[in-house]
Design an enzyme around this catalytic site. Structure first.
Site, PDB file in Angstrom:
ATOM      1  N   GLU A 184      -6.525  24.386  51.999  1.00  0.00           N
ATOM      2  CA  GLU A 184      -6.468  23.053  52.607  1.00  0.00           C
ATOM      3  C   GLU A 184      -7.321  22.971  53.867  1.00  0.00           C
ATOM      4  O   GLU A 184      -7.179  22.032  54.657  1.00  0.00           O
ATOM      5  CB  GLU A 184      -5.024  22.640  52.919  1.00  0.00           C
ATOM      6  CG  GLU A 184      -4.051  22.783  51.774  1.00  0.00           C
ATOM      7  CD  GLU A 184      -4.469  22.006  50.544  1.00  0.00           C
ATOM      8  OE1 GLU A 184      -5.183  21.000  50.691  1.00  0.00           O
ATOM      9  OE2 GLU A 184      -4.093  22.424  49.427  1.00  0.00           O
ATOM     10  N   ASP A 237     -13.309  20.516  45.161  1.00  0.00           N
ATOM     11  CA  ASP A 237     -12.489  21.213  44.178  1.00  0.00           C
ATOM     12  C   ASP A 237     -13.315  21.429  42.917  1.00  0.00           C
ATOM     13  O   ASP A 237     -13.900  20.466  42.380  1.00  0.00           O
ATOM     14  CB  ASP A 237     -11.239  20.400  43.836  1.00  0.00           C
ATOM     15  CG  ASP A 237     -10.214  20.414  44.951  1.00  0.00           C
ATOM     16  OD1 ASP A 237     -10.361  21.227  45.882  1.00  0.00           O
ATOM     17  OD2 ASP A 237      -9.279  19.595  44.901  1.00  0.00           O
TER      18      ASP A 237
END
Length: 417
Positions: free
Chosen positions: A188, A349
């Protein structure tokens, strides 16, 4: 002054393995990602290798994902899943024999799945080994993230857990990919200062953090996020570029939302009779995604419109042209105020490319090929490549605590900018 672009794909899935069930729903997360993201990525890399392209890409391979990709049972189950997809696509070509609009799509999927089986067999059913080989050939730099993808600031008050996340990740990376460790992905992008001495002890040299993690460093870096800074522990910190992120992730401006692209949610696993689909679904008796999707994002008078592959690929080329042109313009603009080549760090991602955005692998391929065609304007690098230039990095004496919420310091920063 030539600008630099660091494309970074963060590949992670939670560890799921249930040998006590013949078909387990959550294992389908892995199988879908292999089919729609990881094998297509290997095909793209193989294309760069075949064409002799000096491409550079950073891949974050999480320890949990690497362990699953190397697991014999999960490999065997994936082979069965892929064989089932080929069989289902073939059945669909017969079911849609008299439908001139949908049958070509079923045939497209059948060819696609057969091609993916060839890619799977071509890499010896061993994706980590394939990534390791591409790293050895200079196309990839593969780095790990925390062992279980834990958000590290939550472990700051428990040093043994924090240490385990770093050192277990390093050891798993050496086993799965091999080679020296360079960078470390903070899950994150959440930073806490307590992780720095552990990264140094484990042999890491750099990490990536959120945009404000570098912008709010003290003293504030003159180059902002467009050059790394050095922490007191000797690590290089790279900040995420918000401009390139917006062009891909923004709901309003992001490329994947184009109406010509394939819709993710409309799947025959929810449209056709359950008896017809039963043996091809991820879990017995439950509807789920099969990967055969016949519609595009655009809505029409009668609902979703049928997907057009040629129109989607044409739009991929346009979006790749726009993305590269925007990065070139961005670098030219930044270079006017910097003494060093600007670096645009663009992390995404990995599963966005192919799984969520079906045309994503083609977009990635087109972006790299366009960038390599104009080396005088943009250079593809990894963070380690950039550090290899040997330039002195500005020292960042202090970091704010970076987490999901905004601290008072972050609020003050946003007011300044």
């Amino acid at each position: 002054m030539v600008g630099c672009l660091a494309l970074i794909l963060h590949a992670h899935l939670p560890f799921v393995r249930h040998p006590e069930h013949a078909r387990f729903l959550e294992e389908s997360w892995l199988f879908e990602a292999i089919t729609e993201t990881y094998l297509p990525l290997i095909e793209v890399l193989a294309g760069w290798q075949r064409d002799g392209l000096p491409a550079r890409l950073t891949l974050v391979l999480s320890p949990t994902l690497g362990a699953m990709l190397a697991d014999a049972l999960l490999r065997e189950r994936y082979e069965r899943r892929l064989a089932g997809l080929i069989e289902l696509a073939e059945r669909e070509t017969f079911r849609l024999h008299w439908d001139p609009k949908c049958r070509p799509l079923a045939e497209m999927y059948q060819r696609r799945f057969v091609g993916l089986r060839a890619a799977w067999e071509g890499c010896g059913r061993d994706l980590p080994a394939a990534f390791r080989q591409f790293q050895h050939q200079g196309l990839l730099e593969v780095i790990p993230c925390a062992a279980t993808h834990a958000v590290l600031p939550l472990l700051a008050d428990h040093p043994p857990s924090l240490r385990a996340q770093v050192f277990a990740a390093r050891d798993q990376h050496r086993t799965t990919v091999g080679g020296p460790v360079g960078g470390f992905w903070l899950p994150e992008c959440a930073y806490v200062q307590a992780v720095e001495p552990l990264l140094v002890q484990a042999g890491f040299r750099w990490f990536i953090t959120e945009t404000h993690g570098v912008q709010a460093a003290s003293p504030r870096p003159a180059a902002g996020v467009y050059a790394p800074v050095q922490t007191p522990a000797g690590l290089a910190a790279f900040g995420r570029d918000p401009e390139s992120a917006q062009q891909v992730w923004s709901r309003q401006q992001g490329y994947p939302g184009d109406p010509r692209y394939r819709d993710f949610y409309r799947d025959i696993g929810f449209d056709l009779d359950l008896d017809y689909l039963e043996s091809y679904l991820p879990s017995p008796g439950r509807r789920g995604f099969t990967g055969l999707k016949y519609h595009r994002i655009q809505e029409g008078p009668g609902g979703k419109q049928l997907y057009g592959r040629e129109a989607a690929l044409a739009q991929v080329e346009e979006h790749a042209r726009h993305f590269v042109a925007a990065r070139e313009e961005q670098c030219a603009r930044l270079a006017r105020g910097l003494s060093t080549p600007p670096l645009i760090v663009a992390p995404y991602d990995a599963e966005l490319f192919g799984h969520w955005w079906y045309e994503g692998p083609e977009f990635l391929d087109a972006v790299v090929r366009r960038a390599l065609a104009r080396p005088q304007a943009l250079r593809l690098v990894t963070p380690s490549d950039y550090l290899a230039r040997g330039e002195q990095l500005p020292l960042a004496k202090h970091y704010i605590y970076i987490f999901f919420g905004r601290s008072e310091e972050i609020e003050n920063l946003y007011q300044m900018v």
